[in-house]
Design an enzyme around this catalytic site. Structure first.
Site, PDB file in Angstrom:
ATOM      1  N   CYS A   1      11.917  57.002  25.345  1.00 33.21           N
ATOM      2  CA  CYS A   1      11.487  57.471  24.407  1.00 33.21           C
ATOM      3  C   CYS A   1      10.909  56.593  22.910  1.00 33.21           C
ATOM      4  CB  CYS A   1      12.468  58.693  23.560  1.00 33.21           C
ATOM      5  SG  CYS A   1      13.717  57.222  23.172  1.00 33.21           S
TER       6      CYS A   1
ATOM      7  N   HIS B   1      16.964  59.516  19.538  1.00 33.75           N
ATOM      8  CA  HIS B   1      15.481  59.819  21.078  1.00 33.75           C
ATOM      9  C   HIS B   1      14.548  60.510  19.777  1.00 33.75           C
ATOM     10  CE1 HIS B   1      13.843  61.618  24.147  1.00 33.75           C
ATOM     11  NE2 HIS B   1      13.184  62.962  23.052  1.00 33.75           N
TER      12      HIS B   1
ATOM     13  N   HIS C   1       6.965  64.024  23.989  1.00 33.02           N
ATOM     14  CA  HIS C   1       7.924  62.884  24.026  1.00 33.02           C
ATOM     15  C   HIS C   1       8.672  62.451  26.232  1.00 33.02           C
ATOM     16  CE1 HIS C   1      11.877  65.561  24.972  1.00 33.02           C
ATOM     17  NE2 HIS C   1      10.569  65.958  24.955  1.00 33.02           N
TER      18      HIS C   1
END
Length: 332
Positions: A248, A296, A308
């Site tokens: 990520c 994240h 993402h």
């Protein structure tokens, strides 16, 4: 046969299953369990990356402190040499006064002279000697102060170097522990992956539909958005930072690199970089963070969506903002 798992509302401090992709698709129990396990593994991965970031910072501090120590030691030696030189000069004046038997002054010059001219000449010479003596004393005083300052700077640099070295050693051990925990969780994830059906695997490869038309407010943000969207379908790989696979924070840091902007590597470090932005003021290109502590990150696209790299088994995709929204930062 996989036992059904009931899911309840998860507190904001937990690491829940990521939100469904766009368009929403049903998830089997196996895929839900996989994504829950993957979210935990992603947190371990980001903790591991943050520890590596911290180690790099400590190493940089150690390098700087070591350089400062070397410079301070050199300055200390030079100041000590200057102090010795000026002390010798001052001692010469003191010795000259002592061996003369009496302190020379303008009155003694007048009494020992034969004329006004002799007095003026001798007086001028004494003024020069006095000035030289005063200069020597000032130089000595300055050298002593400089030597003391260099001594303190060397001691301070040495202390900083010692602290940075100790912290680096602790972080090195911490990184090893975190990597072992991540590897263990990844092995669990591989086992869970074997229980996924073909439809589950297809769901993981969903990229979120058609590419949205995103208009970012600035050139750099637009470049980063375009770069990230151009990687839709690229596989998620732990620790990867492009150009073909990503985790990520690897995707977000790579995307902004394409815009000529360097941001920290881990999602945790990225969440403290740039300017904080409220959720109501989000603009395309802003970094959006999830979970507490942050584990994240994605890039906001507008209309409640982001691009993402979700987690292992998935690909870079467009999704709605996930649950457990934490914060946002603007870096361009």
């Amino acid at each position: 046969m996989i036992a059904a798992v009931s899911f309840v509302q998860v507190p904001a401090t937990a690491n829940p299953v990521p939100a469904p992709q766009n368009p929403p698709i049903s998830q089997s129990d196996a895929l839900k369990q996989y994504r829950e396990l993957a979210a935990k593994a992603e947190k371990l991965n980001e903790d591991y990356l943050k520890a590596k970031d911290d180690l790099a910072a400590r190493q940089a501090e150690l390098d700087k402190a070591s350089g400062d120590l070397t410079a301070a030691e050199q300055a200390k030696s030079a100041a000590a040499a200057d102090e010795e030189t000026y002390r010798t000069e001052v001692d010469k004046f003191a010795g000259a006064s002592f061996t003369s038997g009496s302190q020379m002054n303008k009155l003694s010059a007048l009494l020992s002279g034969d004329s006004t001219r002799d007095f003026l000449d001798r007086s001028a010479a004494l003024d020069v000697l006095a000035a030289d003596r005063n200069a020597a004393l000032k130089n000595l005083s300055a050298a002593v102060r400089q030597a003391g300052a260099a001594e303190r700077e060397a001691a301070e640099a040495q202390a900083r170097a010692k602290t940075a070295k100790e912290e680096a050693e602790k972080l090195t051990a911490d990184i090893k522990t975190r990597k072992e925990a991540l590897d263990k969780k990844v092995e669990e994830l591989k086992e869970q992956a074997g229980l996924l059906s073909s439809s589950d695997r297809a769901a993981q490869q969903d990229t979120g539909g058609a590419v949205p038309d995103v208009q970012a407010p600035g050139t750099a943000a637009q470049t980063a958005v375009n770069a990230a969207l151009g990687k839709r379908g690229s596989a998620y790989v732990w620790g990867a930072e492009g150009p073909s696979t990503f985790d990520c924070s690897g995707l977000t840091s790579w995307a902004y690199q394409q815009a000529g902007i360097s941001i920290p590597r881990s999602s945790r470090a990225q969440s403290a970089f740039g300017t904080p932005v409220s959720k109501s003021q989000l603009q395309p290109g802003d970094l959006v963070f999830f979970y507490s502590p942050v584990s994240h990150v994605g890039i906001y696209l507008g209309n409640g969506k982001m691009v993402h790299a979700p987690t292992s088994g998935d690909v870079v995709k467009v999704s709605p903002l996930q649950n457990n929204y934490n914060s946002a930062r603007r870096v361009a």
